[in-house]
Design a protein around this motif. Structure first.
Motif, PDB file in Angstrom:
ATOM      1  N   CYS A  51      30.162  39.715  35.657  1.00  0.00           N
ATOM      2  CA  CYS A  51      30.988  39.471  36.905  1.00  0.00           C
ATOM      3  C   CYS A  51      31.418  40.588  37.875  1.00  0.00           C
ATOM      4  N   THR A  52      30.816  40.419  39.079  1.00  0.00           N
ATOM      5  CA  THR A  52      31.208  41.355  40.012  1.00  0.00           C
ATOM      6  C   THR A  52      32.720  40.931  40.544  1.00  0.00           C
ATOM      7  N   HIS A  53      33.538  42.003  40.647  1.00  0.00           N
ATOM      8  CA  HIS A  53      34.731  41.641  41.292  1.00  0.00           C
ATOM      9  C   HIS A  53      35.000  41.356  42.656  1.00  0.00           C
ATOM     10  N   ALA A  54      33.890  41.821  43.515  1.00  0.00           N
ATOM     11  CA  ALA A  54      33.814  41.757  44.872  1.00  0.00           C
ATOM     12  C   ALA A  54      33.807  40.358  45.317  1.00  0.00           C
ATOM     13  N   ASN A  55      33.078  39.405  44.793  1.00  0.00           N
ATOM     14  CA  ASN A  55      32.991  37.821  45.157  1.00  0.00           C
ATOM     15  C   ASN A  55      32.739  37.017  44.094  1.00  0.00           C
ATOM     16  N   ASN A  56      33.100  37.478  42.891  1.00  0.00           N
ATOM     17  CA  ASN A  56      33.197  36.657  41.591  1.00  0.00           C
ATOM     18  C   ASN A  56      31.545  36.074  41.504  1.00  0.00           C
ATOM     19  N   SER A  57      30.659  36.892  42.040  1.00  0.00           N
ATOM     20  CA  SER A  57      29.214  36.527  41.712  1.00  0.00           C
ATOM     21  C   SER A  57      28.722  37.070  40.457  1.00  0.00           C
ATOM     22  N   THR A  58      27.735  36.586  39.917  1.00  0.00           N
ATOM     23  CA  THR A  58      27.364  37.244  38.800  1.00  0.00           C
ATOM     24  C   THR A  58      25.949  37.784  38.947  1.00  0.00           C
ATOM     25  N   CYS A  59      25.764  38.714  37.986  1.00  0.00           N
ATOM     26  CA  CYS A  59      24.404  39.452  37.853  1.00  0.00           C
ATOM     27  C   CYS A  59      23.937  39.834  36.503  1.00  0.00           C
ATOM     28  N   GLU A  60      22.661  40.227  36.307  1.00  0.00           N
ATOM     29  CA  GLU A  60      22.084  40.385  34.890  1.00  0.00           C
ATOM     30  C   GLU A  60      22.700  41.841  34.513  1.00  0.00           C
ATOM     31  N   PRO A  61      23.066  42.018  33.063  1.00  0.00           N
ATOM     32  CA  PRO A  61      23.374  43.203  32.678  1.00  0.00           C
ATOM     33  C   PRO A  61      22.153  44.403  32.752  1.00  0.00           C
TER      34      PRO A  61
END
Length: 122
Positions: A51-61
């Motif tokens: 979870c990225t803190h900037a905009n609560n989007s997600t990305c792969e580890p």
């Protein structure tokens, strides 16, 4: 010629001791337990996302980023909170009654992939 400060001055010792304790305590934050998983988790996704803190989007580890916090279940958005890690594996606190994890247990993930390793003791 410059003189070197005398650290034997009584007023400098408490500062030196406090600084040393601060440095040592910051190095001991991982507190990773090498215990092996006690059992497999249940109803987990194939892998968790970051979870990225900037905009609560997600990305792969990613392999070079270590253990991230929080991790997200891509199926329902459940957030996992990182408790401890050693860079390769992270132990995460999960919401009550999720994935078969009991009160004094954590869910261990492989940091580079987000895949579940199993359940470990807290």
């Amino acid at each position: 010629m410059h003189s070197i400060p005398d650290l034997n001055i009584p007023s400098a010792r408490p500062l030196l001791i406090a600084f040393t304790l601060l440095i040592l305590s910051s190095c001991a934050t991982s507190n990773f337990s090498p215990n092996t998983p006690t059992r497999m988790a249940s109803d987990v996704p194939d892998h968790f996302l970051v979870c990225t803190h900037a905009n609560n989007s997600t990305c792969e580890p990613k392999p070079d980023e270590g253990c991230r916090n929080p991790m997200i279940d891509p199926l329902d958005g459940t957030k996992l909170e990182l408790v401890r890690s050693n860079g390769e594996y992270g132990d995460y606190k999960v919401p009550d009654n999720r994935y078969g994890v009991e009160r004094k247990e954590l869910l261990r993930l492989e940091c580079s992939t987000g895949r579940v390793v199993g359940i470990v003791q807290r």
